[in-house]
Motif scaffolding. Structure first.
Motif, PDB file in Angstrom:
ATOM      1  N   PRO A 105       4.971  -4.298 -11.724  1.00  0.00           N
ATOM      2  CA  PRO A 105       5.369  -5.318 -10.699  1.00  0.00           C
ATOM      3  C   PRO A 105       4.536  -6.762 -10.837  1.00  0.00           C
ATOM      4  O   PRO A 105       3.478  -6.453 -11.571  1.00  0.00           O
ATOM      5  CB  PRO A 105       4.779  -4.728  -9.159  1.00  0.00           C
ATOM      6  N   LEU A 106       5.210  -7.631 -10.517  1.00  0.00           N
ATOM      7  CA  LEU A 106       4.599  -8.897 -10.635  1.00  0.00           C
ATOM      8  C   LEU A 106       3.338  -9.237  -9.657  1.00  0.00           C
ATOM      9  O   LEU A 106       2.329  -9.760  -9.844  1.00  0.00           O
ATOM     10  CB  LEU A 106       5.362  -9.942 -10.290  1.00  0.00           C
ATOM     11  N   SER A 107       3.670  -8.679  -8.328  1.00  0.00           N
ATOM     12  CA  SER A 107       2.826  -8.540  -7.226  1.00  0.00           C
ATOM     13  C   SER A 107       2.754  -7.518  -6.327  1.00  0.00           C
ATOM     14  O   SER A 107       3.851  -6.978  -6.135  1.00  0.00           O
ATOM     15  CB  SER A 107       2.484  -9.798  -6.452  1.00  0.00           C
ATOM     16  N   VAL A 108       1.720  -7.046  -5.520  1.00  0.00           N
ATOM     17  CA  VAL A 108       1.810  -6.047  -4.738  1.00  0.00           C
ATOM     18  C   VAL A 108       0.928  -6.594  -3.661  1.00  0.00           C
ATOM     19  O   VAL A 108      -0.234  -7.141  -3.839  1.00  0.00           O
ATOM     20  CB  VAL A 108       1.112  -4.658  -5.248  1.00  0.00           C
ATOM     21  N   GLU A 109       1.501  -6.642  -2.272  1.00  0.00           N
ATOM     22  CA  GLU A 109       0.693  -7.086  -1.309  1.00  0.00           C
ATOM     23  C   GLU A 109       0.882  -6.083  -0.065  1.00  0.00           C
ATOM     24  O   GLU A 109       1.804  -5.481   0.192  1.00  0.00           O
ATOM     25  CB  GLU A 109       1.017  -8.401  -0.870  1.00  0.00           C
ATOM     26  N   ILE A 110      -0.139  -6.138   0.661  1.00  0.00           N
ATOM     27  CA  ILE A 110      -0.145  -5.603   1.941  1.00  0.00           C
ATOM     28  C   ILE A 110      -0.010  -6.670   3.140  1.00  0.00           C
ATOM     29  O   ILE A 110      -0.955  -7.233   3.290  1.00  0.00           O
ATOM     30  CB  ILE A 110      -1.230  -4.666   2.297  1.00  0.00           C
ATOM     31  N   ARG A 111       1.104  -6.311   3.986  1.00  0.00           N
ATOM     32  CA  ARG A 111       1.158  -7.045   5.181  1.00  0.00           C
ATOM     33  C   ARG A 111       0.673  -6.479   6.262  1.00  0.00           C
ATOM     34  O   ARG A 111       1.150  -5.445   6.833  1.00  0.00           O
ATOM     35  CB  ARG A 111       2.703  -7.451   5.438  1.00  0.00           C
ATOM     36  N   PRO A 112      -0.359  -6.859   7.050  1.00  0.00           N
ATOM     37  CA  PRO A 112      -0.934  -6.093   8.057  1.00  0.00           C
ATOM     38  C   PRO A 112      -0.187  -6.404   9.398  1.00  0.00           C
ATOM     39  O   PRO A 112       0.947  -7.487   9.383  1.00  0.00           O
ATOM     40  CB  PRO A 112      -2.478  -7.017   8.234  1.00  0.00           C
ATOM     41  N   PRO A 113      -0.325  -5.704  10.710  1.00  0.00           N
ATOM     42  CA  PRO A 113       0.578  -6.080  11.618  1.00  0.00           C
ATOM     43  C   PRO A 113       0.401  -7.406  12.375  1.00  0.00           C
ATOM     44  O   PRO A 113      -0.633  -8.090  11.779  1.00  0.00           O
ATOM     45  CB  PRO A 113      -0.339  -5.250  12.854  1.00  0.00           C
ATOM     46  N   GLU A 114       1.179  -7.926  13.127  1.00  0.00           N
ATOM     47  CA  GLU A 114       1.050  -9.203  13.505  1.00  0.00           C
ATOM     48  C   GLU A 114      -0.175  -9.634  14.310  1.00  0.00           C
ATOM     49  O   GLU A 114      -0.750 -10.774  14.404  1.00  0.00           O
ATOM     50  CB  GLU A 114       2.247  -9.665  14.384  1.00  0.00           C
ATOM     51  N   THR A 115      -0.488  -8.620  15.148  1.00  0.00           N
ATOM     52  CA  THR A 115      -1.709  -8.904  15.977  1.00  0.00           C
ATOM     53  C   THR A 115      -3.002  -7.994  15.231  1.00  0.00           C
ATOM     54  O   THR A 115      -2.725  -7.081  14.702  1.00  0.00           O
ATOM     55  CB  THR A 115      -1.592  -8.162  17.094  1.00  0.00           C
TER      56      THR A 115
END
Length: 164
Positions: A105-115
């Protein structure tokens, strides 16, 4: 065949290598005739540093070895064509191959909940995105030392983004 064929390598109609290891030299005129005969039969998208290396003798038959590298992501799906031509009166015999590659992968990211203020007893969506991997990566989620089994996996249409 008679006369002995010239064996050359192309990317698109661009000559990559006309120097045959089985002979001292290859005629540039013969090589340019192969380009004209190949026409639009191959599709390749990138330019690359290609080199030749001597190989074993193939029972005295003419041969040309193409060495690739170092390969980069830009070489993915590049089509190479090997052509043999022994006469201006015939079309060259060709065989092509497409470069397929495994890519981290070029990148791996974790997206947290909106709140960001989370409350006990509620469910929240947390996403992990892996970009640019080939083949499609496996994404697993862990809570401490326990694997979370209810995660779903989606893959973009172009297979470039994997989300869980």
């Amino acid at each position: 065949g008679s006369p002995r064929p010239s064996v050359v390598w192309y990317r698109d109609s661009q000559l990559l290598d006309s120097e045959m290891e089985s002979e001292a030299s290859t005629s540039e005129v013969e090589a340019s005739n192969v380009v004209a005969s190949l026409g639009q039969e191959t599709q390749m998208t990138t330019s690359t540093p290609w080199t030749t290396t001597p190989g074993p003798l193939f029972g005295g038959e003419p041969y040309n070895t193409l060495t690739l590298g170092p390969l980069t992501r830009s070489h993915l799906q590049t089509v190479l064509t090997c052509a043999a031509l022994n006469s201006n009166l015939t079309h060259p015999t060709t065989v092509g191959l497409t470069l397929d590659m495994n890519l981290v992968p070029l990148s791996v990211e974790i997206r947290p909940p909106e709140t960001l203020a989370l409350r006990a007893g509620r469910e929240y969506v947390v996403e992990c995105l892996a970009l640019g991997a080939r083949p499609v990566p496996t994404i697993t989620w862990w809570s401490g030392d326990q694997r979370v089994l209810s995660a779903t996996l989606t893959v973009s249409e172009d297979k470039n983004v994997t989300t869980s």
